[in-house]
Design a protein around this motif. Structure first.
Motif: not given
Length: 415
Positions: A92-106, A284-289
């Motif tokens: 499954l290849l994910v492209i162009a995800a915003p930083p917050r989404v990238r971190r959640a997927l990682d 926390h989980q899923g909270l931005d800086a």
């Protein structure tokens, strides 16, 4: 583009087929937009199945998800992606995800998933020779854009500044109490004890400040001969975490809270007696800086965790945007900017009635969403965490202070 929801802010999906050479002849590209929250799981799975069926009959062909228009992704949506991949055994290849989404997927480490900045990078990877598409390894997400990096660095510096004062006070206490030669000797003593017991330096410094002075030259807590057995906690057994492993316990707490409530984010605060019982964001989980910076130290309302601490009962805010006190406060504005609309918090109360902190879950859609069984399960978790927190303070922290007292001569911290 087909609307798979009924509201303006629900997930939107479009499919298209692109020719790709060098072994993969056709690839389905699914473009997603809108928040991928708990309500999006069913349409998301439906879209993934459609994308899989649009490909050739052979299994193992990759699927590309364009997430440029996805502002956030919940833990439940990440689990949906995981289940889809486990079923299809395909990359499954994910492209162009915003930083917050990238971190959640990682964070969720989805098997067989890789992330790329652009569609061109993903297609280049597909066309590359070799067996890279069969690997389960997840490469690191691309670094965030420079402005975000600088902003997060600034917030990190602010966080360090909040704790440095308390550590300095603890150094002064040890320097005077034990007649140490210089402040660095007190800091080395704190660091060595912190590392030996795996207790955060900030937490140990707080204990030094608030604990009563040592009662004996050889023992801080004179006459203490036994250690209290840790409380029985189902969530610790389920996650195979030892009660002495503080960070792992906090991570397991957040993971359990998000799972049982289908929340999009969660936060755990514990009280700090050295700072007049202010609530400290511990995990926390899923909270931005930006929101974490607002919630790092909470002294009072209108923050939901502070309302919970004040009332000693669960508090639900169905819509942050319509809560007069919260929506106009910096912490409320940070919630809305982070994509949170509904919040539910509850106190961590020990069996003997002491509140040790708060547990709060977030939802990207407004409204009350917790069922009765979810509230009950979350309540049990809160009691277990409160009991653990009390035990940890009375046992591991006391052990650390005793060790510090008995090793008070200047010893450099281990490297």
């Amino acid at each position: 583009m087909a609307d798979v929801g009924s509201e303006a802010n629900t997930m939107m999906v479009s499919d298209k087929r692109l020719p790709v050479t060098s072994g993969v002849h056709q690839v389905s590209v699914i473009s997603l937009s809108g928040p991928l929250d708990a309500d999006s799981c069913v349409p998301l799975m439906r879209s993934l199945r459609k994308g899989r069926s649009n490909r050739t009959e052979r299994q193992g062909q990759p699927l590309i998800l364009d997430m440029a228009g996805v502002p956030l992704i919940s833990a439940s949506a990440c689990r949906t992606l995981q289940r889809a991949n486990e079923r299809d055994h395909a990359p499954l290849l994910v492209i162009a995800a915003p930083p917050r989404v990238r971190r959640a997927l990682d964070h969720h480490e989805i098997t067989g998933m890789r992330q790329y900045r652009t569609l061109a990078e993903a297609l280049t990877a597909l066309s590359a020779p070799g067996d890279m598409l069969t690997t389960d390894r997840i490469p690191p997400a691309p670094e965030p854009e420079e402005p975000e990096v600088l902003h997060e660095q600034m917030l990190d510096l602010q966080a360090k500044a909040r704790t440095s004062g308390m550590i300095g006070v603890a150094q002064g206490i040890l320097l005077t109490r034990y007649g140490l030669s210089k402040p660095s000797a007190a800091l080395d003593l704190l660091k060595e004890t912190s590392q030996h017991f795996n207790v955060p330096l900030r937490v140990l410094a707080s204990a030094v400040i608030t604990a009563p002075p040592p009662r004996h030259a050889d023992q801080w807590f004179f006459g203490r001969t036994t250690r209290t057995a840790p409380p029985v906690a189902g969530f610790l057994r389920a996650h195979r975490v030892k009660p002495s492993q503080r960070r792992q316990v906090l991570i397991a707490t957040i993971s359990k809270a998000v799972t049982v409530t289908d929340a999009d984010a969660a936060e755990l605060h514990l009280k700090d007696a050295a700072q007049d019982d202010v609530l400290v964001l511990e995990q926390h989980q899923g909270l931005d800086a930006a929101y974490r910076d607002q919630a790092a130290l909470v002294a009072g309302p209108p923050a939901v965790c502070a309302r919970v601490q004040q009332r000693l009962e669960p508090v639900t805010v169905p819509d942050v945007a319509t809560d007069a006190a919260l929506s106009t406060h910096p912490v409320g504005r940070a919630l809305l900017e982070a994509g949170t609309r509904a919040v539910h918090g509850l106190p961590l109360i020990t069996p003997d009635g002491h509140c040790t902190g708060t547990l709060t879950v977030h939802r990207s859609q407004p409204g009350t969403w917790l069922s009765g069984s979810q509230q009950q399960t979350l309540g049990v978790l809160a009691v277990e965490v409160a009991s653990w927190s009390s035990w940890y303070r009375r046992t591991i922290i006391v052990d650390a202070l005793e060790h510090l007292h008995q090793h008070r001569t200047h010893r450099p911290a281990t490297r």
